[in-house]
Design an enzyme around this catalytic site. Structure first.
Site, short mmCIF file in Angstrom:
data_model
loop_
_atom_site.label_atom_id
_atom_site.label_comp_id
_atom_site.label_asym_id
_atom_site.label_seq_id
_atom_site.Cartn_x
_atom_site.Cartn_y
_atom_site.Cartn_z
N CYS A 188 0.83 -1.21 0.00
CA CYS A 188 0.00 0.00 0.00
C CYS A 188 0.86 1.26 0.00
O CYS A 188 0.35 2.37 -0.13
CB CYS A 188 -0.89 0.00 1.24
N ASP B 127 2.69 2.23 2.62
CA ASP B 127 3.01 2.63 3.99
C ASP B 127 4.30 1.94 4.43
O ASP B 127 4.52 0.76 4.12
CB ASP B 127 1.91 2.18 4.98
N CYS C 289 -1.34 6.14 8.03
CA CYS C 289 -2.31 6.89 8.84
C CYS C 289 -2.85 6.03 9.98
O CYS C 289 -2.24 5.03 10.37
CB CYS C 289 -3.40 7.44 7.95
N CYS D 131 -2.84 -3.34 7.14
CA CYS D 131 -1.94 -2.65 8.09
C CYS D 131 -1.51 -3.62 9.19
O CYS D 131 -0.37 -3.56 9.67
CB CYS D 131 -2.63 -1.44 8.73
#
Ligand code: ADP
Length: 429
Positions: free
Chosen positions: A37, A39, A62, A106
């Protein structure tokens, strides 16, 4: 208030106030991973008495990334290292009371980064154990051998001490030029560094050093300090040194024969102030001449060779020559990388096999070595190489960068299994 609502509040709380946030000054293990993604997550661990004494993290992602990282550190803290290694995406999700489906990755990124940091702890401990065992081993003998002068003895000690501080040495080889060996060496080194490893990149291609150009270090010059050669640092955890840094101009030709090459390479290996490294990637000229031979004789274990070839060059004779060279110098073959294997269509994303492809696996099987992966043709590799921009950094999401990441995972696994089968293996962290 329902249990489900209470649990999602727990996640919300970590979104806003993540625990264990920020790097550690002193740590036993560290890893940084960029997920699909985009991140990036980074973990630091302290281990004491076989338990995770402290775990911290940072992320540029985030809320969900912060919540997942926070929960992974909380789950790991206080656990035995081998238990913490079992923490998975589902455990992080469960402890958070779930995340929105589109953010579940995540938790996977957090679990994977935690795992990589634990593996890093284990690798560092194994390296340290080996170094202290070395002090009593023949290679670090306090005794001078009968056949060596005082100077040779001092040099041998210096070389051994330097090599002892390197976790794994990787010699990148190819049967012939132009197959992308230097490109592969540079991008493997960058991929390892992006994964948070301390990496050295050594260019021993005395007649055609191409690493400086690939790394944008064309104007790099060697500096000596306190009798050591100082490598050029790139991005904090990657250090580079090349014969080109010692030439007055990058157009200077080097006319050196065997013994001079041997001495230059020995000096590189002995005198470069790498500091402790997880990996040293060595780019050698094609073939099985003086340079790879000198390197293989000097680097000691643990080390391995990566053989780069292309689908159209999958000549069994070339690979056989390289494999038999490695056998003669007792250098384990980590595996074969098939470079320029297929092309990803820039318009439709489909795969075009310009040359025959897939022969690498068959060849690897026939030779009894591992097939580490295929790197597709990407015109941006040429552009980046010409402009001195590290490709896997600039195009982190490309199929070729992902192929490099998978190859690095296989190399890391090979390193682990080599350590585990080594007689000097100690217990892990
Ligand atoms: P070697 O070290 O084997 O001589 P290089 O790394 O110098 O080869 O690469 C030769 C050329 O091929 C360079 O122009 C490089 O940019 C290009 N190249 C290498 N790998 C790829 C690839 N996967 N896709 C496109 N071009 C590549």
């Amino acid at each position: 208030m329902s249990a489900e609502r209470a649990l999602s509040l727990k996640a919300m709380e970590r979104f806003e106030r993540p625990r264990n946030y920020g790097p550690l000054d002193q740590w036993d293990g560290h890893a940084r991973i960029t997920g699909p993604c985009g991140d990036t997550m980074e973990f630091w661990l302290k281990v004491s008495d076989r338990r995770i004494a402290q775990a911290t993290f940072i992320t540029d992602g985030c809320g969900p990334s912060r919540a997942a990282g926070s929960m992974a550190t909380e789950l790991a803290t206080g656990k035995l290292v081998k238990e913490a290694l079992q923490i998975q995406q589902k455990d992080v999700l469960q402890a958070l009371g779930g995340l929105p489906q589109e953010s579940e990755h995540c938790a996977l990124l957090a679990a994977n980064t935690l795992k990589a940091a634990i593996r890093d702890c284990q690798e560092r401990k194994q390296t340290n154990d080996r170094c202290s065992e070395c002090a009593s081993a023949e290679c670090y003998s306090k005794q001078r051998r009968e056949d060596e002068s005082e100077q040779e003895y001092q040099d041998r000690q210096a070389l051994t001490q330097r090599m002892c501080r390197i976790g794994y040495k990787l010699l990148v080889m190819s049967g012939k030029g132009g197959v992308g060996k230097s490109t592969v060496a540079a991008n493997l080194a960058i991929t390892l560094a992006l994964a948070g490893k301390q990496v050295g990149l050594l260019d021993v291609d005395i007649h055609g050093p191409s690493i400086p150009k690939l790394m944008g270090l064309d104007d790099g010059r060697a500096v000596a300090h306190d009798g050591e050669l100082v490598p050029i640092e790139v991005g904090g955890n990657l250090k580079v040194i090349s014969i080109a840094f010692f030439l007055a101009s990058n157009r200077d030709a080097v006319i050196w024969r065997g013994p001079m090459k041997y001495n230059a390479i020995r000096q590189f290996l002995k005198d470069v102030a790498w500091g402790p490294l997880d990996y040293l990637v060595i780019d050698s000229p094609p073939g099985t001449g003086d340079e790879p031979l000198s390197v293989a004789q000097m680097i000691g274990q643990p080390a391995g060779a990566v053989l780069v070839t292309t689908p159209q060059d999958l000549a069994i004779s070339d690979v056989r020559r390289s494999v038999s060279f490695c056998e003669k110098v007792s250098l384990p073959v980590v595996g074969i990388i098939e470079n320029m294997s297929g092309l990803t269509c820039p318009h439709c994303g489909g795969r075009i096999d310009l040359f025959k492809t897939g022969g690498g696996e068959a060849l690897a099987r026939e030779m009894g070595v591992a097939h580490l992966g295929r790197i597709p043709i990407d015109p941006q590799i040429v552009v980046c190489g010409d402009d001195g921009i590290p490709y896997v950094h600039r195009f982190a999401e490309s199929p070729a960068a992902q192929a490099f990441a998978e190859i690095v995972e296989r190399i890391t696994a090979a390193h682990q299994s080599q350590l585990q089968s080594s007689p000097s293996e100690g217990d892990t962290a």
